[in-house]
Design an enzyme around this catalytic site. Structure first.
Site, PDB file in Angstrom:
ATOM      1  N   LYS A 159       0.826  -1.222   0.000  1.00  0.00           N
ATOM      2  CA  LYS A 159       0.000   0.000   0.000  1.00  0.00           C
ATOM      3  C   LYS A 159       0.854   1.263   0.000  1.00  0.00           C
ATOM      4  O   LYS A 159       0.442   2.288  -0.515  1.00  0.00           O
ATOM      5  CB  LYS A 159      -0.983  -0.015   1.175  1.00  0.00           C
ATOM      6  CG  LYS A 159      -2.079  -1.057   0.974  1.00  0.00           C
ATOM      7  CD  LYS A 159      -3.363  -0.750   1.711  1.00  0.00           C
ATOM      8  CE  LYS A 159      -4.438  -1.729   1.235  1.00  0.00           C
ATOM      9  NZ  LYS A 159      -5.641  -1.733   2.041  1.00  0.00           N
TER      10      LYS A 159
ATOM     11  N   LYS B 242      -3.899 -10.918  -6.757  1.00  0.00           N
ATOM     12  CA  LYS B 242      -5.200 -11.213  -6.142  1.00  0.00           C
ATOM     13  C   LYS B 242      -6.275 -10.250  -6.669  1.00  0.00           C
ATOM     14  O   LYS B 242      -5.955  -9.125  -7.075  1.00  0.00           O
ATOM     15  CB  LYS B 242      -5.102 -11.163  -4.612  1.00  0.00           C
ATOM     16  CG  LYS B 242      -5.088  -9.782  -3.998  1.00  0.00           C
ATOM     17  CD  LYS B 242      -5.495  -9.802  -2.525  1.00  0.00           C
ATOM     18  CE  LYS B 242      -5.806  -8.382  -2.070  1.00  0.00           C
ATOM     19  NZ  LYS B 242      -6.506  -8.245  -0.832  1.00  0.00           N
TER      20      LYS B 242
ATOM     21  N   LYS C 205     -10.272  -5.030  -4.307  1.00  0.00           N
ATOM     22  CA  LYS C 205     -11.229  -3.924  -4.392  1.00  0.00           C
ATOM     23  C   LYS C 205     -10.630  -2.683  -5.034  1.00  0.00           C
ATOM     24  O   LYS C 205     -11.291  -1.935  -5.703  1.00  0.00           O
ATOM     25  CB  LYS C 205     -11.565  -3.477  -2.957  1.00  0.00           C
ATOM     26  CG  LYS C 205     -12.681  -4.146  -2.302  1.00  0.00           C
ATOM     27  CD  LYS C 205     -13.015  -3.264  -1.090  1.00  0.00           C
ATOM     28  CE  LYS C 205     -13.558  -4.088   0.040  1.00  0.00           C
ATOM     29  NZ  LYS C 205     -12.676  -4.133   1.177  1.00  0.00           N
TER      30      LYS C 205
HETATM   31  P1  ATP Z   1      -8.034  -3.592  -0.742  1.00  0.00           P
HETATM   32  O1  ATP Z   1      -7.830  -3.868  -2.182  1.00  0.00           O
HETATM   33  O2  ATP Z   1      -8.597  -2.229  -0.460  1.00  0.00           O
HETATM   34  O3  ATP Z   1      -6.872  -3.951   0.130  1.00  0.00           O
HETATM   35  P2  ATP Z   1      -9.393  -6.057  -0.342  1.00  0.00           P
HETATM   36  O4  ATP Z   1     -10.120  -6.437  -1.584  1.00  0.00           O
HETATM   37  O5  ATP Z   1      -8.139  -6.781  -0.035  1.00  0.00           O
HETATM   38  O6  ATP Z   1      -9.221  -4.500  -0.276  1.00  0.00           O
HETATM   39  P3  ATP Z   1     -10.278  -6.235   2.393  1.00  0.00           P
HETATM   40  O7  ATP Z   1     -11.328  -5.421   3.036  1.00  0.00           O
HETATM   41  O8  ATP Z   1      -8.856  -5.916   2.701  1.00  0.00           O
HETATM   42  O9  ATP Z   1     -10.445  -6.209   0.830  1.00  0.00           O
HETATM   43  O10 ATP Z   1     -10.534  -7.790   2.675  1.00  0.00           O
HETATM   44  C1  ATP Z   1     -11.688  -8.323   3.264  1.00  0.00           C
HETATM   45  C2  ATP Z   1     -11.581  -9.820   3.363  1.00  0.00           C
HETATM   46  O11 ATP Z   1     -11.578 -10.390   2.054  1.00  0.00           O
HETATM   47  C3  ATP Z   1     -10.312 -10.343   4.037  1.00  0.00           C
HETATM   48  O12 ATP Z   1     -10.619 -11.486   4.815  1.00  0.00           O
HETATM   49  C4  ATP Z   1      -9.435 -10.732   2.896  1.00  0.00           C
HETATM   50  O13 ATP Z   1      -8.500 -11.729   3.223  1.00  0.00           O
HETATM   51  C5  ATP Z   1     -10.456 -11.251   1.911  1.00  0.00           C
HETATM   52  N1  ATP Z   1      -9.994 -11.133   0.532  1.00  0.00           N
HETATM   53  C6  ATP Z   1      -9.646  -9.993  -0.099  1.00  0.00           C
HETATM   54  N2  ATP Z   1      -9.298 -10.250  -1.382  1.00  0.00           N
HETATM   55  C7  ATP Z   1      -9.428 -11.592  -1.550  1.00  0.00           C
HETATM   56  C8  ATP Z   1      -9.207 -12.470  -2.651  1.00  0.00           C
HETATM   57  N3  ATP Z   1      -8.805 -12.016  -3.817  1.00  0.00           N
HETATM   58  N4  ATP Z   1      -9.440 -13.790  -2.474  1.00  0.00           N
HETATM   59  C9  ATP Z   1      -9.872 -14.253  -1.290  1.00  0.00           C
HETATM   60  N5  ATP Z   1     -10.096 -13.487  -0.201  1.00  0.00           N
HETATM   61  C10 ATP Z   1      -9.877 -12.168  -0.321  1.00  0.00           C
END
Ligand code: ATP
Ligand code: LTN
Length: 338
Positions: free
Chosen positions: A116, A198, A201
């Site tokens: 980040k 991965k 969001k």
């Molecule tokens: P950002 O991109 O803003 O970091 P993010 O998509 O990683 O956001 P978070 O709010 O950080 O979202 O994650 C929420 C939950 O979703 C956490 O338990 C995280 O491990 C899970 N998660 C996020 N992305 C994935 C993915 N691609 N596959 C499986 N689990 C995920």
């Protein structure tokens, strides 16, 4: 007979941007079945969101959208405690105490912090570095034993364990040392445009992610554009390390349809990628449509959502207060006379 004490589960998602299929398959979906056997707390972690810049009005909207989404995904407020992190002030207070136990060196090594910091080079704030300490505070306040998250959060749960053990060793047994609950197949859903990354969001490429609010035609379009593999047996739907794009789609299909990966490989044998991608899209749509309808219905009932959040914060506060009082006493703060 004494009532059986259930072990605690805690998890949360940040109300930033649009929740993705990765968040759903890796985390939120796995919460529902835990509710019958554990004491569950599910939190909308709004304070964590502030570590990257937010538009205040959007953050407020995302927070309520995510609350409704939790319920639409099967979180039952009569079984679990559902609340907003900032409604329970003990999260920020315990984080301060844990800050005095966490080391700068270990926070500096966190993969998410490094990642980040690269992506938000103009805003490497202290909160971004402290993020895992606030997460440790979320977990330790409730003496949670199991933390259902995706793979990318394992490092943070491990740090939470280290902080808990260090605190316990320094001040005597205080915190339950938590562990991750990983759903192997869903724990790392990949980007549709780059299967080595991965699904996230915050991806700037909208085609890389399926969001939980995407309409059916948008999902079909994104799936058709998904990167597949151009190896020697192109157009063969097979799960293997040399076919990361197809393997990711097979995982998604299997999780959404309930069919095993092996069954899916047989079903799509000789059918080609076009037919396969449409079927993956259909399987996602079938999962998301009822969730979207329920979320919409809930968002129209503000009174109900507010009542759920009020009651959730009250229940969470009672537990949090107890832990914080104990922690303050252990570290040597003089109790306030009331
Ligand atoms: P950002 O991109 O803003 O970091 P993010 O998509 O990683 O956001 P978070 O709010 O950080 O979202 O994650 C929420 C939950 O979703 C956490 O338990 C995280 O491990 C899970 N998660 C996020 N992305 C994935 C993915 N691609 N596959 C499986 N689990 C995920
Ligand atoms: N950091 C997590 C969200 C989160 C969390 C938690 C998850 C904040 N506090 C406590 C589990 C337990 C993420 O998914 N980015």
């Amino acid at each position: 007979m004494a009532e059986e004490v259930k072990k605690r589960v805690f998890s949360g998602v940040q109300p930033t941007g649009k929740v993705t299929l990765g968040n759903y398959l890796g985390a939120i979906r796995n919460w529902k079945p835990l509710q019958d056997n554990y004491d569950c707390l599910f939190c909308v972690v709004d304070l964590h969101s502030l570590t990257v810049s937010q538009v205040p009005a959007e953050l407020r909207k995302n927070t309520l959208d995510l609350t409704a989404l939790y319920i639409a995904c099967g979180i039952d407020p009569d079984k679990s405690i559902l609340f907003i992190q900032s409604h329970v002030h003990e999260h920020a207070e315990l984080a301060w105490i844990l800050d005095t136990v966490a080391y700068v060196g270990e926070l500096n090594r966190m993969t998410q912090f490094k990642d980040k910091s690269r992506r938000h080079a103009d805003n490497i704030n202290m909160g971004l570095m402290n993020y895992p300490v606030l997460m440790a505070s979320d977990i330790l306040l409730y003496q949670a034993e199991y933390i259902p998250v995706g793979k990318d959060q394992v490092q943070h749960v491990e740090l939470t364990r280290d902080i808990a053990e260090r605190f316990n060793a320094r001040y005597s047994e205080t915190f339950v040392v938590p562990q991750c609950l990983l759903n192997k197949a869903g724990s790392s859903i990949k980007s549709l445009q780059d299967p080595s990354a991965k699904m996230s969001k915050s991806d700037v490429n909208d085609n890389a992610i399926v969001t939980l609010s995407d309409e059916p035609d948008v999902i079909r379009r994104k799936l058709r554009r998904a990167v597949t593999d151009s190896d020697s047996d192109a157009h063969c739907v097979r799960h293997s390390a040399d076919k990361p794009g197809v393997s990711n789609l097979l995982n998604i299909y299997s999780l959404c349809s309930g069919e095993s990966v092996a069954e899916a490989e047989r079903r799509f044998e000789g059918k080609g990628y076009g037919v396969f991608k449409d079927a993956v899209a259909d399987s996602i749509i079938a999962v998301l449509e009822p969730i979207q309808a329920e979320q919409k219905r809930l968002l129209a009932d503000k009174g109900y959502l507010e009542a759920v959040l009020k009651s959730g914060a009250e229940k969470a506060s009672r537990i949090a207060q107890k832990t914080l009082t104990k922690v303050y006493r252990k570290v040597g703060l003089v109790p306030q006379i009331r």
